[in-house]
Design an enzyme around this catalytic site. Sequence first.
Site, PDB file in Angstrom:
ATOM      1  N   GLU A  75     -14.370  11.793  -6.778  1.00 12.73           N
ATOM      2  CA  GLU A  75     -13.247  12.728  -6.693  1.00 12.73           C
ATOM      3  C   GLU A  75     -12.304  12.574  -7.879  1.00 12.73           C
ATOM      4  OE1 GLU A  75     -10.146  14.839  -3.685  1.00 12.73           O
ATOM      5  OE2 GLU A  75     -11.755  13.598  -2.897  1.00 12.73           O
ATOM      6  N   THR A  76     -12.124  11.352  -8.341  1.00 12.18           N
ATOM      7  CA  THR A  76     -11.268  11.123  -9.505  1.00 12.18           C
ATOM      8  C   THR A  76     -11.833  11.835 -10.731  1.00 12.18           C
ATOM      9  OG1 THR A  76     -10.512   8.992  -8.654  1.00 12.18           O
ATOM     10  CG2 THR A  76     -10.297   9.362 -11.032  1.00 12.18           C
TER      11      THR A  76
END
Length: 155
Positions: A75-76
């Site tokens: 997700e980062t």
Amino acid sequence: MGEQSKVKFPQEVLDEYAALGIDLPALFSAGHLGTRMGVQILEASAERVVGTMPVEGNTQPYGLLHGGASAVLAETLGSVGSMLHGGISKIAVGVDLNCTHHRGVRSGLVTGVATPVHRGRSTATYEVVITDEQDRRVCTARLTCLLRDAESPKA
């Protein structure tokens, strides 16, 4: 997130943000969670985001890399790519994340590479491939972000 100054951004992107007084490497960090997990972003553009994360400290009770840790890395990286695609007028907000875990990892460093699947006006989707130090696929993830209008800075 450690040495953010080592992140490689395209020069035109750095210039665009610097003109607004924005520290791009700090803006596109992994935040407090990423810092706790040891996430390091090595390269960032709308076309490709690369980052690493240690396995140590990010394991589940059986000693394997925690699936949630892989999700944080994915997700980062996908969010950074989405933000760079959206540009200074947009904020990327994750709306869907799915992860398929292929193999367990007990030690070392994992590397994630996010590449775009779709880059539109209102959404961006990135595939994130996470591999171990032997370049074996550990996890495949897909993140879709909504690109919202950024709020104007308050005077």
